[in-house]
Design a protein around this motif. Structure first.
Motif, PDB file in Angstrom:
ATOM      1  N   MET A 198       0.838  -1.205   0.000  1.00 53.53           N
ATOM      2  CA  MET A 198       0.000   0.000   0.000  1.00 53.53           C
ATOM      3  C   MET A 198       0.869   1.249   0.000  1.00 53.53           C
ATOM      4  N   ASN A 227      -6.435   0.751  -4.061  1.00 53.03           N
ATOM      5  CA  ASN A 227      -6.405   2.201  -3.923  1.00 53.03           C
ATOM      6  C   ASN A 227      -7.433   2.834  -4.864  1.00 53.03           C
ATOM      7  N   ASP A 233      -7.049   0.563  -8.399  1.00 48.33           N
ATOM      8  CA  ASP A 233      -5.919  -0.237  -8.865  1.00 48.33           C
ATOM      9  C   ASP A 233      -5.938  -1.618  -8.215  1.00 48.33           C
ATOM     10  N   SER A 234      -4.937  -2.431  -8.547  1.00 49.85           N
ATOM     11  CA  SER A 234      -4.928  -3.820  -8.091  1.00 49.85           C
ATOM     12  C   SER A 234      -4.690  -3.956  -6.593  1.00 49.85           C
ATOM     13  N   ASP A 235      -4.222  -2.900  -5.938  1.00 52.45           N
ATOM     14  CA  ASP A 235      -4.037  -2.916  -4.488  1.00 52.45           C
ATOM     15  C   ASP A 235      -5.230  -2.339  -3.753  1.00 52.45           C
ATOM     16  N   ASP A 295      -2.353  -1.966 -14.213  1.00 50.32           N
ATOM     17  CA  ASP A 295      -2.287  -0.771 -13.369  1.00 50.32           C
ATOM     18  C   ASP A 295      -1.838   0.460 -14.133  1.00 50.32           C
ATOM     19  N   ASP A 297      -7.320   5.312   0.307  1.00 52.98           N
ATOM     20  CA  ASP A 297      -7.401   3.898   0.652  1.00 52.98           C
ATOM     21  C   ASP A 297      -8.870   3.514   0.811  1.00 52.98           C
ATOM     22  N   GLU A 314       3.506   0.546  -7.618  1.00 50.06           N
ATOM     23  CA  GLU A 314       3.637  -0.293  -6.425  1.00 50.06           C
ATOM     24  C   GLU A 314       4.260  -1.643  -6.755  1.00 50.06           C
ATOM     25  N   LYS A 315       3.905  -2.200  -7.907  1.00 52.83           N
ATOM     26  CA  LYS A 315       4.423  -3.490  -8.298  1.00 52.83           C
ATOM     27  C   LYS A 315       5.379  -3.293  -9.463  1.00 52.83           C
TER      28      LYS A 315
END
Length: 349
Positions: A1, A277, A273-275, A323, A292, A342-343
């Motif tokens: 995150m 967010n 997104d994939s997390d 993303d 978040d 992030e990734k």
């Protein structure tokens, strides 16, 4: 995150005017663009600017100087197909779909094959105000026209297939999102979400009505389906985001009217997104705010202007499986593409 400490650093950066570098200007000579990231160094970047699309010329192979001169002499200059007022955007399998109510059409940019096409008619009739667009994994295109009060479906080549919801008395269809079986349509003037079967066009159910309570809407506009199947809706004049499960049951909401970081003034597009967010474009602030799942502000990118990375009246936003973040930068007549970092293993189409 995304780390929460970014927010406090961002406030300092906004005040000092360092959120976006002013040297990041469009370079017509084709030189490599300077790297734009948010937040600015020394903090670890989470969002990176990738590219901008404003016309069909942006996806064609670069011609040599000699070829340009010869085409000009022959009267064969490629003037391109430019956007006028991009509103919603969607991207699937390398194709970017953009509604343009200013030109009453849909732009389709096939980035891998460097081809441009457009949709101007449905069932033999010209489009009038195409607003929302969504594309299935199989390539079927779902499009709303707010003035014609229609929902159209096209195949992957942009050929008309069918209408759905013709008997549902739509008042002003706007945002649209699809999953494997359903199409979720925002009816702004009816203050509700209508859910249709994609194949037979029958309405399955609807949820919401005018109000300020949980699950109620006041002029909703945009909608997004996340990877976990949750439904995110921009409840524009309640100045908040509402979250539902796929059956329309209320989960949570956040947001308030104001002019501080984390507030909303004219919230438009929404994406996740994939997390998990949550990204919200605000056409008054000319930026995208990231939250978040509890509604806590994590980061802001954009800002008023026409330079790369800046925005003017942003509207729709979309995040694909890689993303990649697509923002319809309406008044700048372009779509800007960013990358969530992030990734690090993810690649941009």
């Amino acid at each position: 995150m995304i780390k929460y400490f970014i927010v406090s650093s961002l406030i300092f950066l906004v005040v000092t005017g360092c959120v976006t570098s002013e040297v990041a200007l469009q370079n017509p000579q084709g030189k490599k663009n300077p790297e734009l990231v948010w937040p600015s160094p020394p903090y670890e970047p989470r969002i990176k600017y990738i590219r901008s699309i404003s016309s069909s010329l942006d996806i064609h192979f670069q011609k040599t100087w000699f070829s340009n001169i010869m085409d000009s002499l022959a009267g064969q200059e490629d003037r391109g197909e430019f956007m006028l007022r991009p509103y919603s955007v969607c991207s699937v399998s390398g194709k970017v779909y953009i509604t343009d109510p200013g030109l009453a059409l849909v732009h389709i940019y096939d980035l891998p094959n460097r081809q441009y096409t457009r949709i101007e008619k449905a069932n033999g009739n010209k489009l009038f105000s195409p607003l929302g667009i969504a594309v299935t994994a199989q390539g079927e295109i779902f499009l709303t026209d707010s003035v014609l009060k229609k929902i159209y479906v096209f195949n992957e080549k942009g050929e008309f297939l069918r209408e759905i919801g013709s008997n549902s008395k739509l008042e002003r269809p706007a945002g649209i999102a699809v999953d494997e079986e359903r199409a979720y349509v925002v009816d702004t003037l009816a203050h509700q979400i209508l859910v249709f079967d994609q194949k037979n066009g029958q309405i399955l159910f609807r949820f919401g009505h005018n109000g300020k309570g949980n699950g109620e809407f006041h002029y909703p506009t945009h909608i997004f389906i996340a990877h976990d199947k949750r439904i995110y809706v921009t409840d524009s004049l309640n100045f908040r985001i509402q979250i539902f499960n796929r059956d329309g049951n209320f989960i949570s909401a956040f947001g308030r009217f104001g002019d501080a970081l984390g507030d909303f003034s004219k919230p438009k597009g929404i994406a996740v997104d994939s997390d998990g967010n949550i990204y919200v474009a605000d056409s008054q602030f000319d930026n995208v705010q990231i939250f978040d799942q509890s509604g806590k502000l994590l980061l802001v990118f954009g800002g008023s202007g026409s330079q790369l990375g800046r925005m003017s009246l942003p509207a729709g936003i979309f995040i694909d499986r890689n993303d990649s973040v697509y923002v319809a930068d309406s008044f700048n007549r372009r779509v800007q593409v960013f990358q969530y970092l992030e990734k690090s293993s993810k690649q941009v189409d």
